[in-house]
Scaffold this motif. Sequence first.
Motif, PDB file in Angstrom:
ATOM      1  N   HIS A 136       0.803  -1.230   0.000  1.00 23.61           N
ATOM      2  CA  HIS A 136       0.000   0.000   0.000  1.00 23.61           C
ATOM      3  C   HIS A 136       0.827   1.267   0.000  1.00 23.61           C
ATOM      4  CE1 HIS A 136      -3.814  -1.941   0.280  1.00 23.61           C
ATOM      5  NE2 HIS A 136      -3.542  -2.559   1.406  1.00 23.61           N
ATOM      6  N   THR A 137       2.119   1.143   0.218  1.00 24.90           N
ATOM      7  CA  THR A 137       2.932   2.352   0.338  1.00 24.90           C
ATOM      8  C   THR A 137       3.786   2.557  -0.919  1.00 24.90           C
ATOM      9  OG1 THR A 137       4.456   0.957   1.588  1.00 24.90           O
ATOM     10  CG2 THR A 137       3.099   2.485   2.845  1.00 24.90           C
ATOM     11  N   LEU A 138       4.327   3.754  -1.014  1.00 27.29           N
ATOM     12  CA  LEU A 138       5.216   4.045  -2.135  1.00 27.29           C
ATOM     13  C   LEU A 138       6.561   3.349  -1.901  1.00 27.29           C
ATOM     14  CD1 LEU A 138       5.854   5.654  -4.667  1.00 27.29           C
ATOM     15  CD2 LEU A 138       6.389   7.610  -3.221  1.00 27.29           C
ATOM     16  N   TYR A 139       7.110   3.574  -0.718  1.00 31.18           N
ATOM     17  CA  TYR A 139       8.364   2.910  -0.348  1.00 31.18           C
ATOM     18  C   TYR A 139       8.030   1.617   0.377  1.00 31.18           C
ATOM     19  CZ  TYR A 139      10.942   7.068  -1.633  1.00 31.18           C
ATOM     20  OH  TYR A 139      11.494   8.099  -2.355  1.00 31.18           O
ATOM     21  N   ILE A 257      -5.244   2.215  -8.397  1.00 26.01           N
ATOM     22  CA  ILE A 257      -3.910   2.391  -8.971  1.00 26.01           C
ATOM     23  C   ILE A 257      -2.914   2.373  -7.817  1.00 26.01           C
ATOM     24  CG2 ILE A 257      -4.270   3.560 -11.183  1.00 26.01           C
ATOM     25  CD1 ILE A 257      -4.178   6.169  -9.836  1.00 26.01           C
ATOM     26  N   SER A 258      -1.724   1.854  -8.109  1.00 28.75           N
ATOM     27  CA  SER A 258      -0.737   1.754  -7.030  1.00 28.75           C
ATOM     28  C   SER A 258       0.001   3.078  -6.898  1.00 28.75           C
ATOM     29  CB  SER A 258       0.254   0.623  -7.312  1.00 28.75           C
ATOM     30  OG  SER A 258       1.145   0.996  -8.347  1.00 28.75           O
ATOM     31  N   MET A 259       0.547   3.289  -5.729  1.00 27.50           N
ATOM     32  CA  MET A 259       1.360   4.497  -5.497  1.00 27.50           C
ATOM     33  C   MET A 259       2.534   4.518  -6.478  1.00 27.50           C
ATOM     34  SD  MET A 259       0.351   6.258  -2.685  1.00 27.50           S
ATOM     35  CE  MET A 259       1.659   6.720  -1.549  1.00 27.50           C
ATOM     36  N   LEU A 286       4.547  11.294  -0.649  1.00 26.85           N
ATOM     37  CA  LEU A 286       5.353  11.058   0.559  1.00 26.85           C
ATOM     38  C   LEU A 286       4.562  11.342   1.832  1.00 26.85           C
ATOM     39  CD1 LEU A 286       8.919  12.275  -0.256  1.00 26.85           C
ATOM     40  CD2 LEU A 286       8.287  10.111   0.768  1.00 26.85           C
ATOM     41  N   TRP A 287       3.683  12.351   1.761  1.00 23.48           N
ATOM     42  CA  TRP A 287       2.824  12.617   2.924  1.00 23.48           C
ATOM     43  C   TRP A 287       1.976  11.387   3.239  1.00 23.48           C
ATOM     44  CZ3 TRP A 287       2.769  15.887   6.759  1.00 23.48           C
ATOM     45  CH2 TRP A 287       3.313  17.159   6.626  1.00 23.48           C
ATOM     46  N   ARG A 288       1.499  10.772   2.182  1.00 25.01           N
ATOM     47  CA  ARG A 288       0.647   9.603   2.398  1.00 25.01           C
ATOM     48  C   ARG A 288       1.436   8.487   3.087  1.00 25.01           C
ATOM     49  NH1 ARG A 288      -1.923   4.957   0.346  1.00 25.01           N
ATOM     50  NH2 ARG A 288      -4.163   5.130   0.661  1.00 25.01           N
TER      51      ARG A 288
END
Length: 431
Positions: A136-139, A257-259, A286-288
């Motif tokens: 679920h995250t970008l990183y 859609i994915s991050m 990044l805030w997310r």
Amino acid sequence: MGEKIILVWFRNDLRVRDNEILLEATRKADKVLPVYCFDPYYFKTNADGSLKTGAFRARFLLESVADLRRNLQNLGGELIVRTGNPAEVIPQLAAQYGVSEVYHHREVAYEETNISEEVETALWNQRLNLKHFIGHTLYHKEDLPFPIKDIPDSFAVFKKKVERDSDVRTGLPTPEQIHTPEIIDAGEIPALKDLGLEEPQDDPRARVKFTGGETAGLARLEAYFADNQQVAPTKGRNGSTVDRSSKLGAWIALGCISMREVYWAVVKHENDKNAHHAGMLRMELLWRDYFRFMFKKHGKEYFTTDVQAEAALPEKQRLFEQWKAGNTGVPFVDASIHKLNATGYISNFSRQMVAGYLVRDLDIDWKKGAAYFEEKLIDYSPASNWGNWAFVAGLGHDPRDNKYFNLAKQAGELETNSEFISTWAPADVIA
Ligand SMILES: Cc1cc2nc3c(=O)[nH]c(=O)nc-3n(C[C@H](O)[C@H](O)[C@H](O)COP(=O)(O)OP(=O)(O)OC[C@H]3O[C@@H](n4cnc5c(N)ncnc54)[C@H](O)[C@@H]3O)c2cc1C
């Protein structure tokens, strides 16, 4: 030995692209059983009469599940749809289809992880494993330059370290084909009325039409950069940048859609005419991540005071009702709430203003406002919503001065006759 079947439990990851649980299941199993379960818990009426999920978000969800089903069918698969408690539905389907393992994406917020734990326990009673993935995250959590317990509480420090020391992974390929076992009853996608909701009215003043699903989400992503091609960043009359935000939140929240998909689109446009918007969007993503990792680190600490107790104070309750109706007498706040109620979407600036006003000017428990947003927002996402509200209330974990305080002060200074205000809360409505 019989066929190996893996059940893929879709939750807030309603896509076929860049979806690790789906891809991994197609690689590890002979057959894949994709399942979506409408959990009545999310459609209940709260004790104070509010809804857990309002009609705009519920409609968006139904559209997203329908789109996922079509996309899976296009790959030769199918989506089983059920309504019920996942802790009963998932184990029952696992038994019926002789499943050997269940995959899902790990959630981070309290209610969502509770549900996962119940499903995990029920599956374990059948000697089946619920395998957790991170998506679920970008990183990726494993790529952060610190363990979760040491994640900096300051957003600025978090951003600096992550951007310096971590990389965003590339997106995963879409499975070429999905083989499902023979499905007897795929199940109907419920209608809004089955969930106890009425069809929401689309307000003609709304500029963006939010249609749920991966297909519409990808189209929105493309349109965002196309729309902004010719547009230089401009300043609004109150000094804030005119809202050119992506409006992607609803698709991101449900994982349509994915991050990473958004991130790599950003990177593609960082050196063209879109550089400014791309740069802004990169930071918003990044805030997310920040709020999600803060939830992982601090967990239930976000929910400490008692909402029910405060509801008992009649004067506070009256003020809260006025705020919810967009009838506070502060034009910008009222216009923002009218827009939220009419469309399910308001800008980040509006969110900050109405939240700041509720918490600081009306001195009402921030969790009541957060619960209201949970009902109304089309892009509601637990960590983003509760984390931002806690932040506005000065309870966030970021140690720097709370900038929302200054923004709330600005509310009184904003013009009373801007286009936004006259569009969303004409004087006769506010009076
Ligand atoms: C009180 C309050 C409540 C909020 N509740 C939510 C919520 O339930 N769900 C939600 O997605 N965002 C929430 N936000 C953050 C932000 O307002 C929205 O993400 C943004 O306005 C959505 O519009 P957009 O998709 O055009 O975002 P853009 O500005 O285009 O940003 C792109 C994406 O980055 C993420 N993002 C941007 N800003 C933030 C932020 N401050 N915190 C977390 N993620 C962010 C979102 O996924 C967003 O879609 C809240 C903010 C406040 C102040």
